[in-house]
Design an enzyme around this catalytic site. Sequence first.
Site, PDB file in Angstrom:
ATOM      1  N   ARG A  97     -10.663  -0.454  -8.404  1.00  0.00           N
ATOM      2  CA  ARG A  97      -9.289  -0.100  -8.795  1.00  0.00           C
ATOM      3  C   ARG A  97      -8.587  -0.950  -9.513  1.00  0.00           C
ATOM      4  NH1 ARG A  97      -7.276   4.102  -5.569  1.00  0.00           N
ATOM      5  NH2 ARG A  97      -5.115   2.866  -5.395  1.00  0.00           N
ATOM      6  N   ASP A 141       2.967   1.314  -1.642  1.00  0.00           N
ATOM      7  CA  ASP A 141       2.457   2.803  -1.879  1.00  0.00           C
ATOM      8  C   ASP A 141       1.291   2.811  -0.918  1.00  0.00           C
ATOM      9  OD1 ASP A 141       2.257   5.360  -2.700  1.00  0.00           O
ATOM     10  OD2 ASP A 141       1.075   4.677  -4.332  1.00  0.00           O
ATOM     11  N   LYS A 194       3.013   3.863 -10.728  1.00  0.00           N
ATOM     12  CA  LYS A 194       4.284   3.414 -10.132  1.00  0.00           C
ATOM     13  C   LYS A 194       4.329   1.855 -10.429  1.00  0.00           C
ATOM     14  CE  LYS A 194       4.318   6.136  -5.918  1.00  0.00           C
ATOM     15  NZ  LYS A 194       2.751   6.759  -5.703  1.00  0.00           N
ATOM     16  N   CYS A 206       1.121   9.674  -0.427  1.00  0.00           N
ATOM     17  CA  CYS A 206       0.964  10.895  -0.771  1.00  0.00           C
ATOM     18  C   CYS A 206       0.456  11.794   0.380  1.00  0.00           C
ATOM     19  CB  CYS A 206       0.252  10.818  -2.139  1.00  0.00           C
ATOM     20  SG  CYS A 206      -1.624  10.503  -1.879  1.00  0.00           S
ATOM     21  N   ASP A 231      -5.549  -8.987   0.564  1.00  0.00           N
ATOM     22  CA  ASP A 231      -5.634  -7.900   1.314  1.00  0.00           C
ATOM     23  C   ASP A 231      -4.116  -7.855   1.788  1.00  0.00           C
ATOM     24  OD1 ASP A 231      -5.594  -6.538   3.620  1.00  0.00           O
ATOM     25  OD2 ASP A 231      -7.347  -7.831   4.873  1.00  0.00           O
TER      26      ASP A 231
END
Length: 260
Positions: free
Chosen positions: A102, A146, A79, A199, A128
């Site tokens: 990540r 997201d 995204k 999701c 954070d």
Amino acid sequence: MGSSHKKDTQTFDSFYQSMYGQRWPTLREALLKPSNPIPFSEGLTQSYYLDEASILAARSLPISDGDIVLDMCAAPGGKTLVLATSLQTKGLLISNDRSSQRRGRLRKVVDHYLPEEIRSRVTITSHDATKWGLYEQERYDAVLLDAPCSSERHVLQDPKALAQWSPSRTKHLAIQQFAMLAAALEAVKLGGYILYSTCSISSKENEEIIQKLEKKRDGRYEEIAIDGPFAQKLSHGSIILPDTEGGRGPLYYCLMRKIG
């Protein structure tokens, strides 16, 4: 099937059956099938494959050339690529992820797929997201949240993830998701936009998060209706589900504009 796995599956099915009723067996079957990512190449050095629902959702966040945009939970980066190419010739994108692992993956994605002219206007940060409003307020023209979620498609396809799942997980995630969304409301400028997405197929992580924001931040934002393809409208926002939309999703999204 081992007894523990069978118990995990029964608990999981019971939880989502209560939400989806007779639709659940069909939805469950669709979630067990492999996803069907499509190539996104607009403005990139080469195609990046991701769920079409993710592209549609990210594209629904209004971005004008020159905007300052925040992607609060950006990894793995699909995204972020969509948002970055929306900036065209001007503007800045802050792509954030708290996890160093990540974040490393995110950095590789933006380095590999964005042309240098766009990449130079993307900054990767490690904050954070739940505490964003403590250090930056009313800076951004648009924010994508997201949010980390239950990711039921992954859970169903991974026995280890299923073993770690419990009904309380969605409750704990919902607390974190609301804190992030409240922080996003502080971070965006007056008149700016927030797109909340997950999701997840859990109403507790989707429309109930917006319902909670409506209760606790009444008068500070307005929900903007989106007539997107493949999407089923809910009490707040919309969801794309794979059982009726050719394997796309699941992807929930809701667009808001700050008004106070």
